[in-house]
Scaffold this active site. Structure first.
Site, PDB file in Angstrom:
ATOM      1  N   TYR A  65       0.801  -1.231   0.000  1.00 53.85           N
ATOM      2  CA  TYR A  65       0.000   0.000   0.000  1.00 53.85           C
ATOM      3  C   TYR A  65       0.836   1.285   0.000  1.00 53.85           C
ATOM      4  O   TYR A  65       2.014   1.253   0.272  1.00 53.85           O
ATOM      5  CB  TYR A  65      -1.090  -0.006   1.057  1.00 53.85           C
ATOM      6  N   GLU A  66       0.145   2.369  -0.351  1.00 58.05           N
ATOM      7  CA  GLU A  66       0.778   3.679  -0.543  1.00 58.05           C
ATOM      8  C   GLU A  66       1.964   3.585  -1.516  1.00 58.05           C
ATOM      9  O   GLU A  66       3.021   4.165  -1.314  1.00 58.05           O
ATOM     10  CB  GLU A  66       1.164   4.298   0.801  1.00 58.05           C
ATOM     11  N   GLY A  67       1.718   2.813  -2.562  1.00 54.15           N
ATOM     12  CA  GLY A  67       2.742   2.592  -3.584  1.00 54.15           C
ATOM     13  C   GLY A  67       3.456   1.278  -3.329  1.00 54.15           C
ATOM     14  O   GLY A  67       4.106   1.108  -2.307  1.00 54.15           O
TER      15      GLY A  67
END
Lengths: 378, 263
Positions: free
Chosen positions: A360-362
């Protein structure tokens, strides 16, 4: 001026994590239950508003304090770490950075006091890593934007009242024009959809958001119209440092638990800590953790001092800390043997929690894109 | 209401190291904490402040590094803090210490003085009561609960004894020594953690309070107590192993405990 705040803060957050968060970590995971009572306790201590300036009701602390809070909470409970990270980095921070004075005055005090929890919505079913492929639209009307569409995998969804939502507002020169909005859960037409059943961070709430003709007042446009993608990317730079700190904390927590375990576990008449295999694995893991901590510190420092390298620093910190967390927790389970695979010991939970930090978040792949992009642009 | 809370920074370990020459505590290299009873005294004072309005001043006597204990109390919500420190105070026993602290309290002025019952390093429980004597104010020891009746300006204190409680009312100046069982001290909070850095911790040296002090009454010279020797208690861990059926085993254990007057 005296400088005791970092020392006192670290003492407080370690004490809080050990006595208030750790005892609930296993139950939170087993029952997939959002630890609302912990969030309330954190709010009372000012932890939901560490970096929010005093004039908006926050504590006026610095970025390193906030990052050490995520790290220390994540040492004992990855779920609690990400609740704080998403609230602070993905909601409070962009309002603080891109909000008008009216928006700050309206939204930051409740986020700082923890009366309201914050969240951020960018990801859609067909817009994950390809974040610009947004389907959610906000059409400009006379006195509001009409928001329609949906978001998925939204951390803190359902418990949050204040959301930063990215939506398409028109056509730009190089594709869709995107804008960011502050959306309240109380707006008519806003609803929370399916709750995801996850492998790890199971106490964290991850749901779908649905917008059906949501009237978002024009004054809730965050930043300029068309700045949505830029705001989202900059916001994620900050968020990635939070997730790097979460990953670092999970790795440190697993290592601490394993050091205690190998000293007490006996095989062949001696503690398994006395075998060189154990010693060498622990040495390698501790070294990786130390390296990850250095990268998190570099990124935190860049964010605190608004250095232009923050984007690449954050990507490197998250990439390395996340992969370290996965490696460390997997090997910690191995060092525990069969017991490590049971839910009697915390390392299996930490291994499941670690995996998401690579996604997550990239994803780690996105971090590599960010890093190499910076290298090749020169 | 102005409350002064006296706190002490103590080593965070039960294995206290003692300087073999001076017979005083060696504090270097040992992590320090606010003495537990004293931390509860800070909590009790902040609770009164929240309920009835008060200013909470925290004081400690000690070396310069004791400032950290005061800063922790500020981060819990105390309003101001003073460090009583001077070379001439070094080596003070409980009598000399209480003499100095009382002189500082006279200078600062207080309606109520809170102390912890006793410190985990010295375990004397003497300094609080001695301060009260020096100040000439009533003292209530072993407080397990404190409340304030604002209309009557009376403090109600529940004193804990081994087998009973005594509830006392006190008006006017007084000193109360507090048990850690009164309440769990709160965590430091982020607002006050940040704010304390912007506050000065006041320094009180001999010069500041010399009008209330006599050099002969402080430091090693003013300390009638001399520690003759200190030793770590040795425990005799002899283990007796017998194999018995459960019923006889239980009886044997009970008999053994009774013989040693443990039950």
């Amino acid at each position: 001026m005296a400088d005791y705040k970092s020392t006192l803060f670290l003492e407080m957050i370690k004490d809080f994590a050990e006595n208030e968060v750790k005892p609930l970590a296993q139950q939170t995971d087993e029952e997939e239950r959002f630890p609302i009572e912990t969030v309330e306790k954190m709010a009372k201590l000012g932890l939901m508003g560490i970096i929010i300036p005093k004039q908006y009701g926050g504590a006026g602390g610095n970025y390193p304090m906030y990052i050490s809070a995520v790290e220390e909470l994540s040492k004992v409970c990855g779920t609690t770490g990400v609740i704080l990270s998403a609230h602070t980095s993905l909601c409070a921070a962009p309002i603080l950075e891109y909000g008008t004075e009216e928006q700050r005055v309206k939204y930051l005090p409740d986020l700082a006091s923890g009366k309201k929890i914050g969240a951020f919505g960018l990801t859609e079913p067909n817009a994950g890593t390809d974040a610009s492929n947004q389907q959610t639209v906000a059409v400009e009307m006379e006195d509001h934007y009409l928001l329609n569409g949906s978001k998925i995998f939204i951390t803190n969804a359902g418990y949050a009242s204040t959301y930063i939502i990215i939506a398409v507002t028109g056509k730009g020169p190089k594709g869709p024009e995107m804008s960011a909005f502050i959306v309240e859960s109380a707006f008519e037409g806003f609803s929370v959809g399916k709750k995801e059943l996850k492998m790890g961070i199971r106490g964290s709430s991850t749901c779908e958001l649905i917008f059906e003709n949501v009237k978002v007042p024009k004054e809730n446009l965050l930043g300029k119209r068309g700045d949505g993608f830029k705001i989202a990317m900059k916001t994620l730079d900050g968020g990635r440092i939070g997730i790097a700190a979460q990953a670092l904390g999970i790795a440190e927590g697993a290592l601490d638990a394993t050091i205690a375990y190998v000293k007490s576990r006996k095989q062949f008449g001696r503690s398994i800590a006395q075998f060189q295999n154990t010693q060498f694995i622990l040495a390698d893991l501790a070294t990786k953790v130390a390296a990850a901590k250095c990268l998190v510190e570099v990124a935190t420092n860049a964010k605190q001092n608004k250095l232009p390298t923050v984007s690449v620093n954050a990507a490197q910190a998250k990439l390395f800390a996340a992969e370290t967390a996965m490696d460390v927790t997997t090997k910690c389970v191995q060092l525990h043997g069969g017991y490590g695979y049971t839910r009697e010991y915390p390392v299996e939970r930490m291994m499941r929690d670690a995996k998401i930090t690579e996604i997550y978040e990239g994803t780690s792949e996105v971090q590599r894109m960010v890093i190499s992009g910076t290298l090749l642009k020169k | 209401m102005k409350i002064i809370v006296c706190i002490k920074q103590v080593p965070n370990t039960t294995e206290i190291k003692i300087d073999p020459v001076t017979n005083t505590l060696k504090r270097d290299g040992v992590p320090s904490i606010i003495n537990p009873d004293d931390k509860t005294a800070v909590e009790a004072a902040i609770q009164l402040k929240e309920k009835h309005g008060a200013t909470v001043t925290v004081i400690t006597m000690g070396p310069p590094q004791a400032e950290k204990a005061l800063r922790e109390a500020l981060a819990m919500g105390a309003d101001e803090a003073f460090l009583i420190t001077d070379r001439v105070f070094a080596g003070s026993d409980t009598l000399a210490t209480s003499t100095i602290i009382a002189a500082a309290i006279k200078k600062l002025g207080a309606d109520v003085v809170f102390c912890g019952r006793q410190a985990i390093d010295g375990d004397t429980a003497q300094v609080g009561p001695q301060i009260a004597e020096h100040l000439g104010v009533p003292q209530i020891t072993y407080a397990a609960a404190i409340d304030y009746d604002a209309a009557r300006e009376v403090l109600t204190v529940k004193r804990q004894f081994e087998d009973r409680y005594q509830t006392l009312e006190v008006s006017g100046q007084c000193l109360i020594t507090i048990l850690s069982t009164l309440d769990k001290p709160r965590y430091m909070n982020v607002w006050d953690i940040v704010d304390q850095d912007e506050k000065e911790v006041g320094l009180i040296t001999y010069k500041d309070i010399e009008e209330n002090l006599n050099l002969a009454d402080i430091g090693l010279k003013g300390s009638p107590t001399k520690v003759k020797s200190t030793a770590t208690k040795q425990f005799d861990k002899t283990i007796e192993t017998v194999e018995l059926d459960p019923e006889t085993a239980a009886k044997t254990i009970v008999d053994a405990l009774k013989a040693r007057h443990l039950i």
